[in-house]
Design an enzyme around this catalytic site. Sequence first.
Site, mmCIF file in Angstrom:
data_model
loop_
_atom_site.group_PDB
_atom_site.id
_atom_site.type_symbol
_atom_site.label_atom_id
_atom_site.label_comp_id
_atom_site.label_asym_id
_atom_site.label_seq_id
_atom_site.Cartn_x
_atom_site.Cartn_y
_atom_site.Cartn_z
ATOM 1 N N ARG A 88 0.818 -1.205 0.000
ATOM 2 C CA ARG A 88 0.000 0.000 0.000
ATOM 3 C C ARG A 88 0.861 1.268 0.000
ATOM 4 O O ARG A 88 0.310 2.376 0.025
ATOM 5 C CB ARG A 88 -0.873 0.021 1.246
ATOM 6 C CG ARG A 88 -2.347 -0.303 1.003
ATOM 7 C CD ARG A 88 -2.998 -0.373 2.359
ATOM 8 N NE ARG A 88 -4.389 -0.149 2.388
ATOM 9 C CZ ARG A 88 -5.288 -1.138 2.586
ATOM 10 N NH1 ARG A 88 -4.919 -2.376 2.660
ATOM 11 N NH2 ARG A 88 -6.550 -0.827 2.703
ATOM 12 N N ARG A 122 -22.024 -0.396 4.313
ATOM 13 C CA ARG A 122 -21.459 -1.628 4.887
ATOM 14 C C ARG A 122 -21.875 -1.821 6.344
ATOM 15 O O ARG A 122 -21.834 -0.876 7.132
ATOM 16 C CB ARG A 122 -19.934 -1.557 4.864
ATOM 17 C CG ARG A 122 -19.344 -1.894 3.532
ATOM 18 C CD ARG A 122 -17.856 -1.914 3.739
ATOM 19 N NE ARG A 122 -17.131 -2.265 2.542
ATOM 20 C CZ ARG A 122 -15.815 -2.422 2.513
ATOM 21 N NH1 ARG A 122 -15.092 -2.242 3.599
ATOM 22 N NH2 ARG A 122 -15.217 -2.736 1.404
ATOM 23 N N ARG A 155 -18.483 -0.892 11.069
ATOM 24 C CA ARG A 155 -17.095 -0.983 11.524
ATOM 25 C C ARG A 155 -16.531 0.430 11.650
ATOM 26 O O ARG A 155 -16.825 1.275 10.813
ATOM 27 C CB ARG A 155 -16.286 -1.743 10.460
ATOM 28 C CG ARG A 155 -15.429 -2.847 10.979
ATOM 29 C CD ARG A 155 -14.917 -3.715 9.850
ATOM 30 N NE ARG A 155 -14.060 -2.984 8.926
ATOM 31 C CZ ARG A 155 -13.538 -3.513 7.820
ATOM 32 N NH1 ARG A 155 -13.801 -4.760 7.498
ATOM 33 N NH2 ARG A 155 -12.765 -2.809 7.022
#
Length: 209
Positions: A88, A122, A155
């Site tokens: 990343r 989500r 989350r």
Amino acid sequence: MKLILLGAPGAGKGTQATRLADQYHIPHISTGDIFRANLKEETPLGLKAKEYMDQGLLVPDELTVDLVMDRLAKPDCANGYILDGFPRTLVQAAALDAKVDIDAAINVEVPDEKIVKRMAGRRVCPKCGEPYHTEYKVPAKEGVCDRCGSLLIIRKDDEAETVLKRLAVYHDQTAPLIDHYQAAGKLITVDGTQSVEAVTDAITTALKA
Ligand code: AMP
């Protein structure tokens, strides 16, 4: 086959990685999953990673690189693997380049507006970990896990403010990897806004070519 999946958070890397891992019989290695598993077990690594994850920041390279290199040394990686969420940063990519010659880096491209919309929906079961989505994977009873009946949560790293931070971090630190793998002649770019099946097909077709 040694593959890397690139793309913004929420681009569908995890879904594609699972499908490709099945198809090519190679392990799916997700650094995000490894950090989350460590966090669940409350290991020192997990607790350290949480400080960064909760803010939408990247876990420092020195923690991440060693973790991945140890994982790649395991016997199940002998015939290849699919890396989801690693590298990343350019530092991580250089560390990987020094050890292995990957076959392809697959860039799953999705515009930011779509990412924000996807991630806002989500949900996850805090007990069994089953993922849901308010539009794409709706539970039978709103807000309740189909598998274990627990109340679903958002989350911390999917909260709106964190998503915007993660996208900014992606553009700043991870997007430069696209040029890195392009220059190495390893880049495959696919349109990540298509159906899950169409994205997998695009990837497998490009890999055959
Ligand atoms: P993911 O599930 O891949 O979106 O990862 C969740 C979080 O884990 C990220 O927002 C980062 O905080 C951390 N993370 C995962 N992979 C890496 C990585 N290669 N380098 C640094 N941090 C990472």
